[in-house]
Design an enzyme around this catalytic site. Structure first.
Site, PDB file in Angstrom:
ATOM      1  N   GLY A  58       0.829  -1.185   0.000  1.00 41.63           N
ATOM      2  CA  GLY A  58       0.000   0.000   0.000  1.00 41.63           C
ATOM      3  C   GLY A  58       0.872   1.246   0.000  1.00 41.63           C
ATOM      4  N   CYS A  59       0.279   2.373  -0.397  1.00 41.62           N
ATOM      5  CA  CYS A  59       1.061   3.608  -0.506  1.00 41.62           C
ATOM      6  C   CYS A  59       1.489   4.134   0.861  1.00 41.62           C
ATOM      7  CB  CYS A  59       0.285   4.664  -1.277  1.00 41.62           C
ATOM      8  SG  CYS A  59      -1.395   4.955  -0.698  1.00 41.62           S
ATOM      9  N   TYR A  60       0.579   4.173   1.835  1.00 37.74           N
ATOM     10  CA  TYR A  60       0.973   4.609   3.170  1.00 37.74           C
ATOM     11  C   TYR A  60       2.018   3.670   3.782  1.00 37.74           C
ATOM     12  CZ  TYR A  60      -2.768   8.144   3.715  1.00 37.74           C
ATOM     13  OH  TYR A  60      -3.574   9.253   3.608  1.00 37.74           O
ATOM     14  N   THR A 102       4.258   1.975   2.329  1.00 36.80           N
ATOM     15  CA  THR A 102       5.537   2.210   1.673  1.00 36.80           C
ATOM     16  C   THR A 102       6.280   3.352   2.353  1.00 36.80           C
ATOM     17  OG1 THR A 102       4.774   1.381  -0.471  1.00 36.80           O
ATOM     18  CG2 THR A 102       6.644   2.897  -0.489  1.00 36.80           C
TER      19      THR A 102
END
Length: 346
Positions: free
Chosen positions: A148-150, A152
């Site tokens: 997921g982006c968060y 990362t």
């Protein structure tokens, strides 16, 4: 040439994967597929993808995806597992959804409403875990789960400190701001320009955001001790980017003067993760359109805490860039091929 298909090509993640693949010298873009957008010109959905503008979006079926070396799944959470189970084992499948990220079934069922599908190799090459980097587990893989982006941003911000034992696993607090593209392309009233412009607002407060168990999974793996995180995401009036402010208590006996060296050593040879010079702080504008992660840290000795700030482009390093990076590792290509290392400014 490697022939690649993108399922879910109508969304932001699918469009970003296609943008990056257009610059990849070893990849030929094959089928582009979607659900309700099938039959439309790709140029009507992604006007910026001019070289692919006249491609017709096809239905996401096994027949359409057949004959490709790589299939990227940029589908809504919970939709990848059934399709992935039907794809041949020799095909490299890279899932940008959440379906295969979590190793613990209870963690999955606590945050998602679809059956647990198991876990794949976790696609964050730079992540420290069990004394090595995660890229070791990605080389040659045929099934990869993109983070997921968060997670990362937060995992790369804090993992070195837990791996080196300079951070305490208790009392970790993260507040992160994301651009609206992180919520996907579907129309939602709270994401209208008139609602977002000139405003910031929290969501998923009180440990309810679905990226929480993924962050905890990564940081626990880095340090070997159970980590619990108080995570509060916020919505910022911008299209792309994440700025994560992550704080953790300094471990007992850790030397504040030696903390910075831990991060410098951890990322010294990483092409995409950059610890900035002292007194220079990360900015989402500086990573726009790139696969870069900018980090900076400070020790707040007065309260005995370490503050690490990370900036990423949520659609590039946070999703599509990671997917292409994992493609390169899975197929034995140089890890940086086809990935932008410079941002776009102003």
């Amino acid at each position: 040439m490697i022939r690649a298909a993108v399922a879910g090509a109508s969304g932001y993640a699918g469009g970003e994967i296609l943008r990056l693949l257009l610059s990849h010298p070893e990849v030929e873009i094959g089928a582009v597929t979607a659900g309700s957008s099938a039959g439309q010109r790709l140029g009507d959905l992604h006007p910026h993808l001019m070289p692919l503008a006249d491609r017709l979006v096809q239905d996401t079926t096994l027949e359409v995806l057949a004959g490709h070396d790589v299939v990227f799944l940029a589908l809504p959470h919970g939709h990848s597992a059934a399709l992935a189970a039907q794809l041949p084992e020799q095909v490299t499948v890279i899932d940008c959804g959440a379906d295969f990220r979590l190793r613990d079934e209870t963690a999955w069922t606590s945050y998602y409403d679809t059956p647990y599908a198991g876990s794949w190799a976790y696609g964050l090459p730079e992540l420290l875990a069990a004394g090595s980097k995660q890229r070791v587990a990605l080389t040659g893989q045929r099934r990869v789960a993109v983070p997921g982006c968060y997670p990362t941003a937060v995992s790369l911000a804090l993992a070195p400190g837990f791996a080196a034992g300079v951070l305490s696993p208790q009392g970790v607090v993260v507040v992160a701001a994301s651009g609206t593209s992180g919520a996907g392309k579907s129309l939602k009233p709270h994401l209208l320009g008139s609602e977002v412009l000139g405003a910031m607002s929290p969501y998923g407060v009180g440990g309810t955001h679905r990226h929480t168990p993924e962050i905890e999974q990564n940081l626990t793996a880095a340090g070997g001790a159970d980590v619990r995180v108080s995570f509060t995401p916020t919505l910022a009036p911008m299209a792309r980017g994440i700025l994560a402010t992550c704080t953790a208590a300094l471990a007992t006996g850790a030397d504040p003067a030696a903390v910075r060296a831990v991060w410098l050593e951890a990322y010294a040879d990483e092409p995409f993760v950059h610890v900035l010079p002292e007194d220079q702080w990360p900015s989402t504008a500086a990573v726009l359109g790139s696969n870069n992660v900018q980090l900076q840290l400070a020790v707040d000795e007065r309260v005995g805490r370490v503050v690490v700030v990370a900036a990423i482009d949520n659609l590039t390093k946070g999703t599509a860039g990671a997917a292409v990076q994992c493609l390169n590792l899975a197929l034995g290509l140089p890890e940086t091929v086809g990935l932008p290392v410079a941002g776009v400014a102003p």
